[in-house]
Motif scaffolding. Structure first.
Motif, PDB file in Angstrom:
ATOM      1  N   SER A 148       0.957  -1.047   0.126  1.00  0.00           N
ATOM      2  CA  SER A 148      -0.082  -0.014   0.096  1.00  0.00           C
ATOM      3  C   SER A 148       0.934   1.188   0.068  1.00  0.00           C
ATOM      4  O   SER A 148       0.986   1.858   0.999  1.00  0.00           O
ATOM      5  CB  SER A 148      -1.100  -0.149   1.210  1.00  0.00           C
ATOM      6  N   SER A 194      -6.868  -5.966   2.587  1.00  0.00           N
ATOM      7  CA  SER A 194      -7.947  -5.218   2.598  1.00  0.00           C
ATOM      8  C   SER A 194      -9.177  -6.043   3.057  1.00  0.00           C
ATOM      9  O   SER A 194     -10.207  -5.406   3.746  1.00  0.00           O
ATOM     10  CB  SER A 194      -8.354  -4.493   1.376  1.00  0.00           C
ATOM     11  N   THR A 232      -6.634   2.352   5.752  1.00  0.00           N
ATOM     12  CA  THR A 232      -7.812   2.102   6.098  1.00  0.00           C
ATOM     13  C   THR A 232      -8.814   3.246   6.092  1.00  0.00           C
ATOM     14  O   THR A 232      -8.542   4.089   7.135  1.00  0.00           O
ATOM     15  CB  THR A 232      -7.940   1.161   7.185  1.00  0.00           C
ATOM     16  N   THR A 233      -9.977   3.352   5.655  1.00  0.00           N
ATOM     17  CA  THR A 233     -10.892   4.404   5.402  1.00  0.00           C
ATOM     18  C   THR A 233     -11.967   4.140   6.628  1.00  0.00           C
ATOM     19  O   THR A 233     -12.382   3.015   6.888  1.00  0.00           O
ATOM     20  CB  THR A 233     -11.845   4.340   4.180  1.00  0.00           C
ATOM     21  N   THR A 275      -9.821  -2.498  -5.923  1.00  0.00           N
ATOM     22  CA  THR A 275      -9.233  -3.650  -4.888  1.00  0.00           C
ATOM     23  C   THR A 275     -10.222  -4.320  -3.995  1.00  0.00           C
ATOM     24  O   THR A 275     -11.102  -3.434  -3.364  1.00  0.00           O
ATOM     25  CB  THR A 275      -8.080  -2.909  -4.208  1.00  0.00           C
ATOM     26  N   THR A 277     -12.234  -3.099  -0.423  1.00  0.00           N
ATOM     27  CA  THR A 277     -12.361  -1.492   0.074  1.00  0.00           C
ATOM     28  C   THR A 277     -13.614  -0.799  -0.267  1.00  0.00           C
ATOM     29  O   THR A 277     -14.371  -1.352  -0.605  1.00  0.00           O
ATOM     30  CB  THR A 277     -11.208  -1.040  -1.043  1.00  0.00           C
ATOM     31  N   HIS A 294      -3.414  -3.576  -4.536  1.00  0.00           N
ATOM     32  CA  HIS A 294      -3.594  -2.363  -5.353  1.00  0.00           C
ATOM     33  C   HIS A 294      -2.706  -2.524  -6.509  1.00  0.00           C
ATOM     34  O   HIS A 294      -3.347  -2.022  -7.932  1.00  0.00           O
ATOM     35  CB  HIS A 294      -3.084  -0.991  -4.732  1.00  0.00           C
ATOM     36  N   MET A 321      -9.822   3.712  -6.967  1.00  0.00           N
ATOM     37  CA  MET A 321      -9.361   3.679  -6.003  1.00  0.00           C
ATOM     38  C   MET A 321      -9.072   5.088  -5.232  1.00  0.00           C
ATOM     39  O   MET A 321      -9.244   6.250  -5.879  1.00  0.00           O
ATOM     40  CB  MET A 321      -7.998   3.133  -6.037  1.00  0.00           C
ATOM     41  N   TYR A 343      -8.495   8.310   5.885  1.00  0.00           N
ATOM     42  CA  TYR A 343      -7.733   7.251   6.413  1.00  0.00           C
ATOM     43  C   TYR A 343      -7.578   7.470   7.917  1.00  0.00           C
ATOM     44  O   TYR A 343      -7.477   8.756   8.291  1.00  0.00           O
ATOM     45  CB  TYR A 343      -6.547   7.077   6.024  1.00  0.00           C
TER      46      TYR A 343
END
Length: 287
Positions: A35, A80, A99-100, A144, A147, A172, A189, A219
């Motif tokens: 990542s 993910s 990570t969202t 990806t 996600t 990714h 993405m 993130y």
């Protein structure tokens, strides 16, 4: 060295992640393999990156808080797809990567103050003449697996009846390779990850990052849900980094200068939104 009465009481009253770490003399970090430039492996197998540097600053604070200068730091590679289950089942204690923080995920895990703000866009070959999301109708598009972007793309496909074929590789770089090999016309993405993949390409100028972001996201470091003492420690580290200027220097290191191991420069300047975040740290989900 003997602990003071106050320190002894503090250790005895530990709960959640801090108690787990103290009892095991070990903290387990979830890390990503690829990542870039948030959390990725260099040529020697070491995990490096913008988010990883933040994670290690948090580890330093945990060592001080628990009086464990020789705390063992274990790294567990995650994807993910498995990162949330591994946090929920106790395998990992902290994950700072890409990570969202979403409202849906907040029902499953906890999140720190935000560490990065961005929009969702896409990368495609210039020769494809893809300018916005409407141009993806009827085409094969990569995002990806696991996600929030993949979920967004599939929802968009269904609601707008775009007849896209959505493919979901695990990493990714695999999704970017789908574009490079013409298996997909675009890779949807998080914008910084797209800049990272394009920067690593053999011919970066062959690719363009386009699309008006349908949403803005952020993130954050992921931790266990409802673990207030650990979140307080983590947020304290991030807030201090952001308001002191340390986070901006870290940003410059990873996004506007050559990065290891191959000297790739993303040329991704600090946005006004990021400057505002550094001035006023917060843990708000944006979806």
């Amino acid at each position: 060295m003997l602990l003071s009465c106050g320190a002894q009481a503090q250790v005895q009253n530990l709960t959640g992640t801090l108690k787990k770490v103290k009892d095991a003399n070990q903290i387990v970090l979830g890390v990503r393999e690829a990542s870039f430039p948030f959390s990725y492996s260099d040529n020697s197998g070491n995990t490096i990156g913008y988010s990883q540097d933040i994670a290690m600053r948090i580890v330093d604070e945990v060592k001080k808080e628990l009086n464990l200068p020789h705390l063992d730091v274990k790294l567990v590679q995650i994807t993910s797809q498995n990162r949330i289950p591994l946090m929920q089942n106790g395998t990992i204690d902290l994950e700072c990567g890409s990570t969202t923080n979403t409202f849906a995920r907040e029902k499953q895990v906890g999140f720190s103050d935000s560490i990065f703000l961005y929009g969702i866009r896409m990368v495609s070959k210039k020769s494809s003449h893809i300018n916005d999301f409407a141009d993806l109708a009827g085409k094969t598009v990569a995002s990806t697996a696991g996600t929030s972007d993949e979920k967004l793309l599939r929802t968009m496909n269904e609601e707008k009846k775009m007849n896209m074929q959505v493919i979901s590789p695990k990493e990714h770089y695999e999704a970017f390779q789908d574009v490079a090999s013409d298996r997909a016309v675009a890779f949807v993405m998080d914008e910084p990850l797209l800049y990272g993949e394009r920067a690593k390409a053999k011919h970066p100028d062959d690719y363009v990052i386009t699309g008006k972001p349908p949403v803005s996201e952020n993130y954050a470091c992921m931790l266990r849900k409802d673990d207030a003492p650990f979140k307080h420690l983590v947020d304290g580290v991030i807030s201090k980094m952001q308001t002191s200027g340390e986070a901006e220097k870290l940003y410059t290191k990873w996004f506007t200068q050559p990065t290891p191991p191959n000297g790739v420069n993303m040329n991704y300047p600090l946005s006004a939104e990021m400057k505002a975040l550094f001035a006023h740290p917060n843990d708000k989900a944006l979806d």
